[in-house]
Motif scaffolding. Structure first.
Motif, PDB file in Angstrom:
ATOM      1  N   ILE A  63       0.847  -1.197   0.000  1.00  0.00           N
ATOM      2  CA  ILE A  63       0.000   0.000   0.000  1.00  0.00           C
ATOM      3  C   ILE A  63       0.885   1.250   0.000  1.00  0.00           C
ATOM      4  CG2 ILE A  63      -1.638   1.306   1.435  1.00  0.00           C
ATOM      5  CD1 ILE A  63      -2.864  -1.119  -0.051  1.00  0.00           C
ATOM      6  N   GLY A  64       0.606   2.156  -0.929  1.00  0.00           N
ATOM      7  CA  GLY A  64       1.409   3.379  -1.037  1.00  0.00           C
ATOM      8  C   GLY A  64       0.942   4.494  -0.123  1.00  0.00           C
ATOM      9  N   PHE A  65      -0.339   4.422   0.273  1.00  0.00           N
ATOM     10  CA  PHE A  65      -0.864   5.460   1.165  1.00  0.00           C
ATOM     11  C   PHE A  65      -2.108   4.918   1.847  1.00  0.00           C
ATOM     12  CE2 PHE A  65      -2.736   9.620   2.314  1.00  0.00           C
ATOM     13  CZ  PHE A  65      -1.607  10.235   2.836  1.00  0.00           C
ATOM     14  N   ALA A  66      -2.208   5.174   3.158  1.00  0.00           N
ATOM     15  CA  ALA A  66      -3.371   4.683   3.918  1.00  0.00           C
ATOM     16  C   ALA A  66      -4.119   5.859   4.523  1.00  0.00           C
ATOM     17  CB  ALA A  66      -2.915   3.737   5.028  1.00  0.00           C
ATOM     18  N   VAL A  67      -5.450   5.770   4.492  1.00  0.00           N
ATOM     19  CA  VAL A  67      -6.309   6.800   5.086  1.00  0.00           C
ATOM     20  C   VAL A  67      -7.125   6.113   6.176  1.00  0.00           C
ATOM     21  CG1 VAL A  67      -8.190   8.427   4.653  1.00  0.00           C
ATOM     22  CG2 VAL A  67      -6.445   8.023   2.880  1.00  0.00           C
ATOM     23  N   VAL A  68      -6.971   6.561   7.411  1.00  0.00           N
ATOM     24  CA  VAL A  68      -7.739   5.975   8.512  1.00  0.00           C
ATOM     25  C   VAL A  68      -8.847   6.962   8.867  1.00  0.00           C
ATOM     26  CG1 VAL A  68      -7.670   5.034  10.852  1.00  0.00           C
ATOM     27  CG2 VAL A  68      -5.667   4.798   9.343  1.00  0.00           C
TER      28      VAL A  68
END
Ligand code: AMP
Ligand code: GLY
Length: 422
Positions: A63-68
């Motif tokens: 995953i290149g970017f995670a949004v929580v």
């Protein structure tokens, strides 16, 4: 690049739809997501509170970017854990998420740094809280310290109700440990405004303002809910109010968090009340609001992923955050009985999306034959954008009328208060 969004509601659907506009994104995974998002994201059955599972998935799937998005994983340290595993992530650390996860932390921060909010007292002993209530003015506002699924605030009109709220929270533990401490605060009056703001810990960029409608029934009657609909912009958030908020609330809060050693990076939600003595903070949330996000993001002109990366990399000062001049209205279609008991499993007929109409799916799942079925209290957020609030309201309601599931109900007066002000 592959992206991951943690969460499963209408807010997450709106985030995913906005992120998808970025051409560099290959796949968006929703953990766990819901059946109604399946066209926009790959839903993976990993719970939003399963921090180990989320990190493992992120690492294995490059995953290149995670949004929580939701409060629970943020308060459990999801962003700390993802970053420690080398996954660039959007959202506050566990320490910064205390601004929502502990009302006592938030109130003490505001007091220490002079951010305007309701006067308050903190209690750890139920008898002391009840003794104080005998002398306190009514209505009394009683808040459980910790997270309580949006139900931890009681506005008591009588002393009996106030004492019962203290007993429920502190003695009967209806919110578990969240009620070990309570805040009792002054009752404020005035229109409410929600302002979501991007911040990288130093720069703060408020998004277009919005107005939630928290009560279940028309005319602000009935029980408090997670939110039955929203409009943006909020006409009570005038330029003058906005300027005061920036100087008296937004910047002081960001600086206070930095001074406390827990700079806030992510989306900080300011729940404000415009009182006759100026704007005051009712609550902070450490995340995007739901259903505020469903009216704010459709008006965002800039690229969401670029902004989120700038927040994470602390370069927000150099990143444009622009909104259109238009308006948006989101009508939440809920299951009859919400926020209490309701039935699930009814087939849903959606209105097809257009450039100006989008249905965000909150509580739905796919049935055995791929049909969409209701699976929650708040089922859909039917959202329209238009040149004015009035036109947005009309379009959203016209779309809601063409949308169907058995036992559906929705408020008929979303946006009316805003229209009256205009
Ligand atoms: P919260 O769960 O903190 O968003 O609070 C729920 C709702 O309670 C808010 O949206 C307000 O309408 C109301 N509320 C919270 N605190 C106060 C207060 N001090 N005075 C008046 N209303 C309040
Ligand atoms: N709509 C209120 C919230 O997200 O907390």
């Amino acid at each position: 690049m592959n992206i991951l969004v943690v969460g499963s509601g209408g807010r997450e659907h709106a985030l995913i739809k906005a992120l998808k506009k970025n051409q560099e994104i290959e796949t968006i995974y929703a953990l766990p997501g819901n059946g109604g998002m399946a066209k926009d994201a790959v839903c993976v059955p990993i719970g939003a509170k399963d921090i180990d599972g989320i990190v493992k998935f992120a690492v294995e799937n490059k995953i290149g970017f995670a949004v929580v998005a939701p409060d629970d994983p943020l308060a459990l340290g999801a962003v700390d854990a993802l970053e420690a595993a080398g996954i660039p992530s959007f959202g506050p650390t566990k320490a910064a998420a205390r601004i929502e996860a502990s009302k006592v932390f938030a109130k003490e921060l505001m007091k220490q740094y002079g951010v305007p909010t309701a006067a308050y007292q903190v209690f750890t002993d139920p008898d002391a809280a009840k003794a104080y209530l005998k002398t306190a003015p009514l209505p009394a506002v009683i808040k459980a310290d910790g997270l309580a699924l949006g139900k931890g605030v009681i506005i008591a009109l009588t002393l009996e109700d106030a004492e019962a709220a203290v007993s429920d929270m502190m003695e009967n533990k209806v919110f578990g440990d969240s009620g070990s401490r309570v805040v009792i605060e002054e009752f404020l009056e005035g229109p409410e405004v929600s302002v979501l703001a991007f911040t990288d810990g130093k720069t703060v960029r408020p998004m277009v303002s919005s107005m939630d409608h928290k009560r279940a029934l028309d005319g602000d009657q009935g029980l408090n809910t997670g939110g039955m609909g929203t409009i943006a912009p909020n006409p009570y958030y005038t330029e003058e109010v906005a300027e005061r908020c920036m100087n008296e609330i937004f910047l002081p809060t960001i600086r206070a968090m930095e001074k406390e050693g827990c700079p806030f990076k992510g989306c900080l939600y300011f729940g404000l009340m415009v009182t006759k003595n100026g704007p005051k903070v009712i609550e902070y949330n450490c995340r995007f609001g739901d259903p505020e996000t469903q009216v704010v993001l459709p008006l965002l002109k800039s690229d969401l992923l670029t902004i989120m990366q700038a927040v994470r990399n602390e370069t927000l000062a150099d990143c444009p955050v622009e909104f259109s001049d238009g308006a948006a209205c989101c009508v939440v279609m809920a299951s009859q009985g919400y926020p209490q008991h309701y039935e699930k499993g009814f087939p849903i007929t959606l209105t097809p999306d257009t450039d100006e109409i989008t249905t965000y799916v909150a509580g739905a799942k796919l049935g055995e034959n791929g049909e969409l079925l209701t699976n929650g209290g708040r089922v859909l957020g039917v959202t329209a954008t238009a040149g004015s609030i009035k036109a947005a309201i009309e379009k959203a309601y016209a779309a809601a009328e063409k949308t169907h599931f058995d036992n559906a109900f929705y408020r008929r007066d979303i946006g009316q208060r805003a229209l009256n002000k205009e």
